[in-house]
Motif scaffolding. Structure first.
Motif, PDB file in Angstrom:
ATOM      1  N   SER A  54       0.790  -1.238   0.000  1.00 37.74           N
ATOM      2  CA  SER A  54       0.000   0.000   0.000  1.00 37.74           C
ATOM      3  C   SER A  54       0.818   1.281   0.000  1.00 37.74           C
ATOM      4  CB  SER A  54      -0.904   0.038   1.236  1.00 37.74           C
ATOM      5  OG  SER A  54      -1.701  -1.108   1.315  1.00 37.74           O
ATOM      6  N   LEU A  55       2.123   1.193   0.295  1.00 38.09           N
ATOM      7  CA  LEU A  55       2.915   2.392   0.560  1.00 38.09           C
ATOM      8  C   LEU A  55       4.230   2.429  -0.213  1.00 38.09           C
ATOM      9  CD1 LEU A  55       2.614   2.260   4.451  1.00 38.09           C
ATOM     10  CD2 LEU A  55       1.242   3.680   2.905  1.00 38.09           C
ATOM     11  N   ILE A  56       4.691   3.646  -0.430  1.00 31.01           N
ATOM     12  CA  ILE A  56       6.061   3.899  -0.870  1.00 31.01           C
ATOM     13  C   ILE A  56       6.713   4.720   0.230  1.00 31.01           C
ATOM     14  CG2 ILE A  56       7.530   5.130  -2.528  1.00 31.01           C
ATOM     15  CD1 ILE A  56       5.323   4.567  -4.626  1.00 31.01           C
ATOM     16  N   LEU A  57       7.886   4.281   0.686  1.00 34.68           N
ATOM     17  CA  LEU A  57       8.671   5.039   1.660  1.00 34.68           C
ATOM     18  C   LEU A  57       9.860   5.604   0.907  1.00 34.68           C
ATOM     19  CD1 LEU A  57       8.678   2.483   4.618  1.00 34.68           C
ATOM     20  CD2 LEU A  57       6.961   4.196   4.021  1.00 34.68           C
TER      21      LEU A  57
ATOM     22  N   LEU B 257      13.761   9.411   9.047  1.00 32.48           N
ATOM     23  CA  LEU B 257      12.320   9.331   8.857  1.00 32.48           C
ATOM     24  C   LEU B 257      12.035   9.602   7.387  1.00 32.48           C
ATOM     25  CD1 LEU B 257      11.012  11.102  12.066  1.00 32.48           C
ATOM     26  CD2 LEU B 257      10.829   8.683  11.486  1.00 32.48           C
ATOM     27  N   TRP B 258      11.144   8.797   6.817  1.00 32.69           N
ATOM     28  CA  TRP B 258      10.878   8.857   5.389  1.00 32.69           C
ATOM     29  C   TRP B 258       9.451   9.299   5.111  1.00 32.69           C
ATOM     30  CZ3 TRP B 258      12.786   3.541   6.649  1.00 32.69           C
ATOM     31  CH2 TRP B 258      14.193   3.481   6.626  1.00 32.69           C
ATOM     32  N   ALA B 259       9.286   9.936   3.960  1.00 34.46           N
ATOM     33  CA  ALA B 259       7.949  10.280   3.484  1.00 34.46           C
ATOM     34  C   ALA B 259       7.179   8.986   3.279  1.00 34.46           C
ATOM     35  CB  ALA B 259       8.040  11.047   2.172  1.00 34.46           C
ATOM     36  N   THR B 260       5.938   8.975   3.716  1.00 34.94           N
ATOM     37  CA  THR B 260       5.070   7.820   3.560  1.00 34.94           C
ATOM     38  C   THR B 260       4.001   8.203   2.539  1.00 34.94           C
ATOM     39  OG1 THR B 260       5.528   7.246   5.855  1.00 34.94           O
ATOM     40  CG2 THR B 260       3.656   6.158   4.815  1.00 34.94           C
ATOM     41  N   ILE B 261       4.050   7.544   1.397  1.00 37.58           N
ATOM     42  CA  ILE B 261       3.159   7.858   0.284  1.00 37.58           C
ATOM     43  C   ILE B 261       2.151   6.725   0.126  1.00 37.58           C
ATOM     44  CG2 ILE B 261       3.015   8.438  -2.177  1.00 37.58           C
ATOM     45  CD1 ILE B 261       4.758  10.395  -0.422  1.00 37.58           C
TER      46      ILE B 261
ATOM     47  N   LYS C 245      -0.087   4.620  -1.995  1.00 36.22           N
ATOM     48  CA  LYS C 245      -0.087   4.308  -3.423  1.00 36.22           C
ATOM     49  C   LYS C 245      -1.443   4.544  -4.091  1.00 36.22           C
ATOM     50  CE  LYS C 245       3.347   0.598  -3.632  1.00 36.22           C
ATOM     51  NZ  LYS C 245       3.446  -0.852  -3.913  1.00 36.22           N
ATOM     52  N   ALA C 246      -2.530   4.193  -3.413  1.00 33.22           N
ATOM     53  CA  ALA C 246      -3.850   4.263  -4.037  1.00 33.22           C
ATOM     54  C   ALA C 246      -4.205   5.658  -4.533  1.00 33.22           C
ATOM     55  CB  ALA C 246      -4.916   3.759  -3.064  1.00 33.22           C
ATOM     56  N   ASP C 247      -3.767   6.687  -3.812  1.00 31.49           N
ATOM     57  CA  ASP C 247      -4.071   8.057  -4.235  1.00 31.49           C
ATOM     58  C   ASP C 247      -2.804   8.904  -4.425  1.00 31.49           C
ATOM     59  OD1 ASP C 247      -3.428   8.406  -1.552  1.00 31.49           O
ATOM     60  OD2 ASP C 247      -5.456   8.967  -0.953  1.00 31.49           O
ATOM     61  N   ASN C 248      -1.647   8.255  -4.348  1.00 31.67           N
ATOM     62  CA  ASN C 248      -0.353   8.925  -4.525  1.00 31.67           C
ATOM     63  C   ASN C 248      -0.230  10.160  -3.623  1.00 31.67           C
ATOM     64  OD1 ASN C 248       2.235   9.016  -5.688  1.00 31.67           O
ATOM     65  ND2 ASN C 248       1.580  10.593  -7.133  1.00 31.67           N
ATOM     66  N   LYS C 249      -0.683  10.017  -2.387  1.00 28.79           N
ATOM     67  CA  LYS C 249      -0.710  11.149  -1.459  1.00 28.79           C
ATOM     68  C   LYS C 249       0.304  10.961  -0.335  1.00 28.79           C
ATOM     69  CE  LYS C 249      -3.833  14.129   0.986  1.00 28.79           C
ATOM     70  NZ  LYS C 249      -5.106  14.378   1.572  1.00 28.79           N
ATOM     71  N   PHE C 250       0.963  12.057   0.042  1.00 27.00           N
ATOM     72  CA  PHE C 250       1.837  12.101   1.222  1.00 27.00           C
ATOM     73  C   PHE C 250       0.930  12.008   2.435  1.00 27.00           C
ATOM     74  CE2 PHE C 250       3.935  14.091   4.726  1.00 27.00           C
ATOM     75  CZ  PHE C 250       5.293  13.889   4.551  1.00 27.00           C
ATOM     76  N   ILE C 251       1.125  10.940   3.253  1.00 23.50           N
ATOM     77  CA  ILE C 251       0.202  10.738   4.387  1.00 23.50           C
ATOM     78  C   ILE C 251       0.908  10.776   5.741  1.00 23.50           C
ATOM     79  CG2 ILE C 251      -1.430   9.466   2.972  1.00 23.50           C
ATOM     80  CD1 ILE C 251      -0.416   6.887   4.464  1.00 23.50           C
TER      81      ILE C 251
END
Length: 167
Positions: free
Chosen positions: A8-11, A62-66, A68-74
């Motif tokens: 679900s995520l890209i870090l 600490l990494w950006a948590t994106i 995937k479903a909406d390509n949003k920084f969460i």
């Protein structure tokens, strides 16, 4: 730079382009309930600059948590160097926008961070420092395989629960 990818995520590394989105999350009193306070835009920018120096100094942070479903920084998750009771430790940290709570995403991000620390960095022990009243984050730690070890005072004058895992 992408560090890890989950179902679900890209870090990825946080950049200054992420400050606006992270500042919105840090300004939310519900999200920041178990931190000393919310953060201003300028405080968020300074913290992002600090994260960038961690990447250079430690090769992680600490990494950006994106999502995937909406390509949003969460939010942000990853690894934080800490000193607990005079000892150097590596913490798994996670903080997500409240709209993304209760979906298993913090657990997914924390597992990816745990695996990165063990497999890529060669750590054999990791911790999470969690406010003693923050039951949802304690549940995430348990799902990731950490167990309660002790209570401890940390640098921002707060009592936290120390959860730990050994490889």
């Amino acid at each position: 730079m992408i560090v890890a990818e989950t179902p679900s995520l890209i870090l990825r590394y946080i950049t200054l382009d992420d400050v606006d989105e992270l500042a919105k999350i840090y300004a939310d009193p519900v999200v920041m309930k178990y931190f000393p306070s919310t953060r201003t835009y300028e405080e968020t920018k300074l913290q992002v600059e600090w994260f960038i120096t961690w990447y250079e100094k430690y090769g992680f942070g600490l990494w950006a948590t994106i999502h995937k479903a909406d390509n949003k920084f969460i939010g942000r998750c990853g690894l934080i160097p800490q000193i607990v009771d005079g000892k150097k430790e590596l913490e798994i940290g996670y903080l997500l926008a409240k709209e993304y709570w209760n979906r298993g995403l913090a657990t997914e991000a924390a597992i990816a961070s745990r695996d990165y620390a063990f497999e890529q960095l060669g750590y054999s022990r990791l911790i999470s420092l969690i406010h003693r009243d923050n039951i949802p984050s304690q549940k995430v730690a348990l799902k990731v395989g950490l167990t309660y070890e002790k209570d401890s005072w940390i640098s921002w004058e707060m009592m936290v629960r120390v959860y730990a895992i050994h490889k």
